[in-house]
Design a protein around this motif. Structure first.
Motif, PDB file in Angstrom:
ATOM      1  N   HIS A   1     -36.455  31.127   1.638  1.00  0.00           N
ATOM      2  CA  HIS A   1     -36.978  32.443   1.296  1.00  0.00           C
ATOM      3  C   HIS A   1     -36.277  33.048   0.082  1.00  0.00           C
ATOM      4  N   ARG A   2     -35.084  32.581  -0.248  1.00  0.00           N
ATOM      5  CA  ARG A   2     -34.409  33.153  -1.426  1.00  0.00           C
ATOM      6  C   ARG A   2     -35.179  32.847  -2.713  1.00  0.00           C
ATOM      7  N   GLN A   3     -35.940  31.750  -2.711  1.00  0.00           N
ATOM      8  CA  GLN A   3     -36.805  31.458  -3.857  1.00  0.00           C
ATOM      9  C   GLN A   3     -37.913  32.505  -3.962  1.00  0.00           C
ATOM     10  N   LEU A   4     -38.409  32.951  -2.821  1.00  0.00           N
ATOM     11  CA  LEU A   4     -39.445  33.988  -2.808  1.00  0.00           C
ATOM     12  C   LEU A   4     -38.866  35.331  -3.245  1.00  0.00           C
ATOM     13  N   VAL A   5     -37.632  35.608  -2.840  1.00  0.00           N
ATOM     14  CA  VAL A   5     -36.955  36.842  -3.268  1.00  0.00           C
ATOM     15  C   VAL A   5     -36.768  36.825  -4.782  1.00  0.00           C
ATOM     16  N   ALA A   6     -36.337  35.689  -5.312  1.00  0.00           N
ATOM     17  CA  ALA A   6     -36.130  35.577  -6.762  1.00  0.00           C
ATOM     18  C   ALA A   6     -37.433  35.845  -7.519  1.00  0.00           C
ATOM     19  N   GLN A   7     -38.523  35.272  -7.053  1.00  0.00           N
ATOM     20  CA  GLN A   7     -39.817  35.481  -7.710  1.00  0.00           C
ATOM     21  C   GLN A   7     -40.260  36.933  -7.585  1.00  0.00           C
ATOM     22  N   TRP A   8     -40.045  37.522  -6.432  1.00  0.00           N
ATOM     23  CA  TRP A   8     -40.409  38.926  -6.187  1.00  0.00           C
ATOM     24  C   TRP A   8     -39.638  39.855  -7.117  1.00  0.00           C
ATOM     25  N   LEU A   9     -38.336  39.621  -7.266  1.00  0.00           N
ATOM     26  CA  LEU A   9     -37.538  40.465  -8.178  1.00  0.00           C
ATOM     27  C   LEU A   9     -37.980  40.283  -9.629  1.00  0.00           C
ATOM     28  N   GLN A  10     -38.375  39.063  -9.985  1.00  0.00           N
ATOM     29  CA  GLN A  10     -38.908  38.814 -11.326  1.00  0.00           C
ATOM     30  C   GLN A  10     -40.222  39.574 -11.529  1.00  0.00           C
ATOM     31  N   ASP A  11     -41.114  39.468 -10.568  1.00  0.00           N
ATOM     32  CA  ASP A  11     -42.441  40.093 -10.693  1.00  0.00           C
ATOM     33  C   ASP A  11     -42.385  41.619 -10.623  1.00  0.00           C
ATOM     34  N   LYS A  12     -41.598  42.151  -9.716  1.00  0.00           N
ATOM     35  CA  LYS A  12     -41.600  43.598  -9.455  1.00  0.00           C
ATOM     36  C   LYS A  12     -40.578  44.387 -10.270  1.00  0.00           C
ATOM     37  N   ALA A  13     -39.473  43.738 -10.645  1.00  0.00           N
ATOM     38  CA  ALA A  13     -38.418  44.477 -11.350  1.00  0.00           C
ATOM     39  C   ALA A  13     -38.083  43.875 -12.711  1.00  0.00           C
ATOM     40  N   GLY A  14     -38.713  42.748 -13.042  1.00  0.00           N
ATOM     41  CA  GLY A  14     -38.455  42.117 -14.334  1.00  0.00           C
ATOM     42  C   GLY A  14     -37.066  41.511 -14.440  1.00  0.00           C
ATOM     43  N   ILE A  15     -36.460  41.173 -13.302  1.00  0.00           N
ATOM     44  CA  ILE A  15     -35.108  40.620 -13.293  1.00  0.00           C
ATOM     45  C   ILE A  15     -35.175  39.126 -13.006  1.00  0.00           C
ATOM     46  N   GLU A  16     -34.603  38.352 -13.901  1.00  0.00           N
ATOM     47  CA  GLU A  16     -34.558  36.911 -13.690  1.00  0.00           C
ATOM     48  C   GLU A  16     -33.424  36.584 -12.723  1.00  0.00           C
ATOM     49  N   VAL A  17     -33.756  35.873 -11.672  1.00  0.00           N
ATOM     50  CA  VAL A  17     -32.780  35.475 -10.658  1.00  0.00           C
ATOM     51  C   VAL A  17     -32.803  33.956 -10.585  1.00  0.00           C
ATOM     52  N   LYS A  18     -31.666  33.350 -10.896  1.00  0.00           N
ATOM     53  CA  LYS A  18     -31.567  31.889 -10.890  1.00  0.00           C
ATOM     54  C   LYS A  18     -30.697  31.425  -9.731  1.00  0.00           C
ATOM     55  N   GLU A  19     -30.930  30.200  -9.324  1.00  0.00           N
ATOM     56  CA  GLU A  19     -30.077  29.565  -8.330  1.00  0.00           C
ATOM     57  C   GLU A  19     -28.750  29.208  -9.015  1.00  0.00           C
ATOM     58  N   TYR A  20     -27.669  29.637  -8.408  1.00  0.00           N
ATOM     59  CA  TYR A  20     -26.341  29.325  -8.951  1.00  0.00           C
ATOM     60  C   TYR A  20     -25.833  28.106  -8.209  1.00  0.00           C
ATOM     61  N   TYR A  21     -25.808  27.006  -8.915  1.00  0.00           N
ATOM     62  CA  TYR A  21     -25.314  25.795  -8.279  1.00  0.00           C
ATOM     63  C   TYR A  21     -24.292  25.145  -9.192  1.00  0.00           C
ATOM     64  N   ALA A  22     -23.061  25.322  -8.839  1.00  0.00           N
ATOM     65  CA  ALA A  22     -21.963  24.663  -9.519  1.00  0.00           C
ATOM     66  C   ALA A  22     -21.099  24.086  -8.415  1.00  0.00           C
ATOM     67  N   PRO A  23     -21.199  22.792  -8.191  1.00  0.00           N
ATOM     68  CA  PRO A  23     -20.443  22.228  -7.081  1.00  0.00           C
ATOM     69  C   PRO A  23     -18.954  22.521  -7.210  1.00  0.00           C
ATOM     70  N   PHE A  24     -18.367  22.860  -6.089  1.00  0.00           N
ATOM     71  CA  PHE A  24     -16.924  23.084  -6.061  1.00  0.00           C
ATOM     72  C   PHE A  24     -16.267  21.720  -6.110  1.00  0.00           C
ATOM     73  N   VAL A  25     -15.372  21.550  -7.054  1.00  0.00           N
ATOM     74  CA  VAL A  25     -14.666  20.287  -7.188  1.00  0.00           C
ATOM     75  C   VAL A  25     -13.187  20.546  -6.980  1.00  0.00           C
TER      76      VAL A  25
END
Length: 138
Positions: A96-120
């Motif tokens: 559902h976080r993908q749906l939240v990201a799209q919703w914030l983009q559509d409704k508020a114009g805010i780009e929300v990306k998945e933050y994936y930086a593996p902990f090493v």
């Protein structure tokens, strides 16, 4: 404040960011409580749905929300840091976080990306051995 999405299993990578749950519950291993934007939590009944009906039901839930209210809450709990909206699924899985990201983009114009930086984990380098001088015997 930037907003990202992420998952609990990668929390070590979000160092310096404010983690905010958007899930029903949090992992048991989590020692300190996190802020939780409960308005973005899926309803418990949705968790048993297949992807398409889940998406429809969750988007219907989002349609009842005011994005500015959500952003105000996130600004308040962020303490000026970037925010990571968390739930359980890995980035490659539907969530559902993908749906939240799209919703914030559509409704508020805010780009929300998945933050994936593996902990090493980096093993500390051993301290160099001090050079010893060989003593002259004669």
């Amino acid at each position: 404040m930037k907003i990202y999405t992420g998952y609990y299993g990668n929390m070590r990578a979000y160092n310096g960011m404010q983690c905010v749950g958007i899930s029903v519950g949090t992992p048991r291993w989590l020692k300190a409580p996190l802020p939780n934007c409960r308005q973005l939590n899926p309803e418990y009944r949705m968790l048993k749905l297949e992807r398409e009906p889940y998406t429809e039901a969750y988007n219907a839930l989002l349609a009842t929300l005011d994005p500015e209210t959500i952003l105000t809450y996130l600004r308040r709990v962020s303490g000026g840091k970037d925010v990571v909206l968390l739930c359980y699924e890995r980035p490659e899985d539907f969530c559902h976080r993908q749906l939240v990201a799209q919703w914030l983009q559509d409704k508020a114009g805010i780009e929300v990306k998945e933050y994936y930086a593996p902990f090493v984990y980096k093993k500390p380098e051993p301290a160099p051995e001090p050079e010893s001088e060989q003593m002259e015997l004669f």
